[in-house]
Design a protein around this motif. Structure first.
Motif, PDB file in Angstrom:
ATOM      1  N   VAL A 337      24.656 -20.422   0.302  1.00 36.24           N
ATOM      2  CA  VAL A 337      23.464 -19.570   0.332  1.00 36.24           C
ATOM      3  C   VAL A 337      22.676 -19.732   1.631  1.00 36.24           C
ATOM      4  O   VAL A 337      22.366 -18.738   2.306  1.00 36.24           O
ATOM      5  CB  VAL A 337      22.568 -19.830  -0.890  1.00 36.24           C
ATOM      6  N   PRO A 338      22.312 -20.956   2.047  1.00 36.69           N
ATOM      7  CA  PRO A 338      21.570 -21.095   3.316  1.00 36.69           C
ATOM      8  C   PRO A 338      22.359 -20.561   4.505  1.00 36.69           C
ATOM      9  O   PRO A 338      21.783 -19.993   5.436  1.00 36.69           O
ATOM     10  CB  PRO A 338      21.353 -22.604   3.431  1.00 36.69           C
ATOM     11  N   MET A 339      23.690 -20.715   4.470  1.00 30.96           N
ATOM     12  CA  MET A 339      24.522 -20.223   5.567  1.00 30.96           C
ATOM     13  C   MET A 339      24.468 -18.692   5.642  1.00 30.96           C
ATOM     14  O   MET A 339      24.408 -18.105   6.726  1.00 30.96           O
ATOM     15  CB  MET A 339      25.967 -20.685   5.372  1.00 30.96           C
ATOM     16  N   ALA A 340      24.474 -18.042   4.478  1.00 33.85           N
ATOM     17  CA  ALA A 340      24.439 -16.583   4.443  1.00 33.85           C
ATOM     18  C   ALA A 340      23.118 -16.041   4.966  1.00 33.85           C
ATOM     19  O   ALA A 340      23.056 -14.905   5.458  1.00 33.85           O
ATOM     20  CB  ALA A 340      24.680 -16.099   3.014  1.00 33.85           C
ATOM     21  N   LEU A 341      22.070 -16.845   4.871  1.00 29.11           N
ATOM     22  CA  LEU A 341      20.737 -16.405   5.301  1.00 29.11           C
ATOM     23  C   LEU A 341      20.346 -16.974   6.657  1.00 29.11           C
ATOM     24  O   LEU A 341      19.196 -16.854   7.074  1.00 29.11           O
ATOM     25  CB  LEU A 341      19.697 -16.840   4.263  1.00 29.11           C
ATOM     26  N   ALA A 342      21.304 -17.564   7.352  1.00 29.58           N
ATOM     27  CA  ALA A 342      20.992 -18.260   8.603  1.00 29.58           C
ATOM     28  C   ALA A 342      20.366 -17.343   9.643  1.00 29.58           C
ATOM     29  O   ALA A 342      19.494 -17.766  10.424  1.00 29.58           O
ATOM     30  CB  ALA A 342      22.267 -18.901   9.156  1.00 29.58           C
ATOM     31  N   GLU A 343      20.786 -16.089   9.702  1.00 26.36           N
ATOM     32  CA  GLU A 343      20.291 -15.187  10.729  1.00 26.36           C
ATOM     33  C   GLU A 343      18.990 -14.487  10.339  1.00 26.36           C
ATOM     34  O   GLU A 343      18.437 -13.712  11.132  1.00 26.36           O
ATOM     35  CB  GLU A 343      21.359 -14.145  11.048  1.00 26.36           C
ATOM     36  N   VAL A 344      18.496 -14.726   9.135  1.00 27.71           N
ATOM     37  CA  VAL A 344      17.234 -14.131   8.706  1.00 27.71           C
ATOM     38  C   VAL A 344      16.082 -14.830   9.416  1.00 27.71           C
ATOM     39  O   VAL A 344      15.933 -16.050   9.323  1.00 27.71           O
ATOM     40  CB  VAL A 344      17.066 -14.240   7.162  1.00 27.71           C
ATOM     41  N   GLU A 345      15.278 -14.074  10.132  1.00 23.74           N
ATOM     42  CA  GLU A 345      14.198 -14.667  10.930  1.00 23.74           C
ATOM     43  C   GLU A 345      12.930 -14.904  10.124  1.00 23.74           C
ATOM     44  O   GLU A 345      12.102 -15.733  10.512  1.00 23.74           O
ATOM     45  CB  GLU A 345      13.889 -13.754  12.126  1.00 23.74           C
ATOM     46  N   ASN A 346      12.770 -14.181   9.022  1.00 25.71           N
ATOM     47  CA  ASN A 346      11.570 -14.346   8.206  1.00 25.71           C
ATOM     48  C   ASN A 346      11.719 -15.611   7.365  1.00 25.71           C
ATOM     49  O   ASN A 346      12.393 -15.629   6.341  1.00 25.71           O
ATOM     50  CB  ASN A 346      11.394 -13.117   7.309  1.00 25.71           C
ATOM     51  N   GLU A 347      11.093 -16.687   7.797  1.00 31.53           N
ATOM     52  CA  GLU A 347      11.280 -17.991   7.151  1.00 31.53           C
ATOM     53  C   GLU A 347      10.757 -18.004   5.716  1.00 31.53           C
ATOM     54  O   GLU A 347      11.363 -18.607   4.829  1.00 31.53           O
ATOM     55  CB  GLU A 347      10.581 -19.083   7.963  1.00 31.53           C
ATOM     56  N   ALA A 348       9.647 -17.327   5.466  1.00 28.75           N
ATOM     57  CA  ALA A 348       9.082 -17.317   4.114  1.00 28.75           C
ATOM     58  C   ALA A 348      10.033 -16.610   3.153  1.00 28.75           C
ATOM     59  O   ALA A 348      10.273 -17.089   2.029  1.00 28.75           O
ATOM     60  CB  ALA A 348       7.720 -16.623   4.117  1.00 28.75           C
ATOM     61  N   PHE A 349      10.600 -15.495   3.596  1.00 29.95           N
ATOM     62  CA  PHE A 349      11.543 -14.757   2.754  1.00 29.95           C
ATOM     63  C   PHE A 349      12.810 -15.580   2.545  1.00 29.95           C
ATOM     64  O   PHE A 349      13.348 -15.637   1.436  1.00 29.95           O
ATOM     65  CB  PHE A 349      11.879 -13.418   3.412  1.00 29.95           C
ATOM     66  N   LYS A 350      13.302 -16.211   3.609  1.00 32.02           N
ATOM     67  CA  LYS A 350      14.505 -17.028   3.513  1.00 32.02           C
ATOM     68  C   LYS A 350      14.317 -18.162   2.509  1.00 32.02           C
ATOM     69  O   LYS A 350      15.183 -18.431   1.674  1.00 32.02           O
ATOM     70  CB  LYS A 350      14.855 -17.610   4.884  1.00 32.02           C
TER      71      LYS A 350
END
Length: 408
Positions: A337-350
């Motif tokens: 899961v964290p790997m799939a969201l690695a490129e998400v820049e919005n830290e709160a959403f991630k």
């Protein structure tokens, strides 16, 4: 004495004839009023004849026409019981029924049986007009129900069935709210009838031989304020899981309702005139029906999944394809899961998504995606945002205040 007797007999026959003529006229009036009122639903009805006996009206050769679709002939007669003419010149009927449907497709070897199709609490207005659309729409019927519906093969084996389909409209509450609901219960399908080997392999892994499900939903509209809520719209698959949805809107006014009814009337008139519509015309009509809804505002909404063994069954299925059991695949999934969201820049959403997804994976109970904008948002505001959303998807996330939670 003989002369008096003869005159009495003649008078009796004359009165009987007059009574029958009046009944026939009332039956035709009732049928004509039904045809006119039904146009509010966007359909055109035609019939061959109407007759009355007591408070029962029988309509024969009943045909339903919808613009752009082939006409549908209702099998047998449509029978209305408990018919009464109101003081205002309208009609009410306790119940309407049609004959059971029993159809066999010889080429496919499939038989369809559909029984107990009925409407209850029917009310037809004295006059169908724009001014009476709102009241007429709310009082047209109290309940429509049908079922069981069964589909069987040539050997008589049941392939698919629905126990009951039902739609209801309640009387307006003290606060002016009108509630309607639907339910479809006893949905079942014999999965062994699906011949594809891959499908059967998946069913075996999931431990499924029979599919059993139900659907239901309820909504309330307050015409005076334009507010509306839809709650408990759900699809439940027994022993596997369920998906449910609810949302609230404002701006669905009486004026908007009338505009939609006018479009329904136009559709019915086109069907009545047997005007054929091509795909372009159908699209234009659909857009015309959506246009009045553009200024309706979304207040809130939520989509929820409740698990009842489906999640682990799917993990078993996917894990088997990779040579591991479901529990092993589940443990690896939490790290993915964290790997799939690695490129998400919005830290709160991630952080929110990672927490919710991993919480659900560890203990699959429920998962919810909801929107709670600070202020109600008109659907028209989403028009023309394609480029902006493509450049930054989080524009919508922030605008709608998307919330993702698990096991709450």
């Amino acid at each position: 004495m003989k002369r008096i007797t003869r005159l009495s007999l003649i008078a009796t026959i004359a009165l009987a004839g007059t009574s029958q003529a009046a009944l026939a006229l009332e039956a035709t009036d009732f049928a004509d009023r039904l045809v006119e009122t039904s146009k509010l639903m966007g359909v055109a009805f035609t019939y061959g004849s109407a007759s009355a006996e007591g408070d029962t009206v029988t309509i024969s050769d009943f045909t339903i026409s919808i613009a752009g679709e082939d006409d549908v002939e209702v099998p047998g007669d449509v029978v209305f019981t408990g018919v009464v003419e109101t003081a205002e010149g309208g009609f009410t009927a306790e119940r309407a029924t049609i004959e059971d449907v029993d159809y066999t497709d010889e080429d496919e070897g499939i038989t369809l049986n559909f029984v107990d199709i009925a409407a209850e609490g029917i009310a037809l207005p004295a006059e169908v007009s724009v001014d009476t659309m709102l009241e007429t729409g709310f009082n047209l019927y109290d309940r429509i129900s049908a079922g069981p519906l069964t589909v069987s093969d040539a050997e008589g084996n049941e392939l698919f069935a629905i126990a009951l389909m039902e739609v209801t409209i309640d009387e307006a509450a003290a606060d002016g709210g009108v509630t309607s609901g639907f339910q479809v219960t006893g949905i079942s399908a014999d999965l062994s009838a699906i011949e594809e080997p891959e499908a059967q392999e998946a069913f075996a892994t999931l431990g499924l031989e029979q599919f059993n499900a139900s659907m239901s939903g309820e909504g309330t509209w307050w015409p005076e304020t334009g507010e509306g809520t839809v709650s408990d719209v759900s699809f439940v698959v027994d022993d596997l899981g369920s998906i449910s949805m609810d949302f609230a809107v404002e701006g669905y006014t009486e004026a908007l309702y009338s505009e939609l009814m006018k479009l329904n009337l136009k559709m019915a008139e086109m069907a009545e005139a047997d005007i054929e519509m091509d795909d372009e015309q159908m699209l234009a009509m659909s857009e015309a029906m959506m246009e009045p809804l553009a200024n309706v505002k979304l207040v809130s909404g939520a989509l929820r999944y409740d698990d009842n063994s489906l999640f682990m069954k799917v993990l078993d299925l996917v894990g088997a394809e990779q040579g591991v059991d479901g529990e092993t695949f589940k443990a690896g999934l939490q790290f993915m899961v964290p790997m799939a969201l690695a490129e998400v820049e919005n830290e709160a959403f991630k952080t929110m998504v990672t927490s919710a997804v991993n919480t659900f994976i560890a203990d699959p109970q429920n998962f919810t995606i909801s929107v709670e904008p600070e202020e109600p948002i008109a659907f028209s505001e989403f028009e023309g945002m394609e480029a902006e959303v493509e450049a930054d998807p989080f524009v919508l996330v922030d605008l709608l205040n998307v919330q993702i939670t698990a096991n709450q």
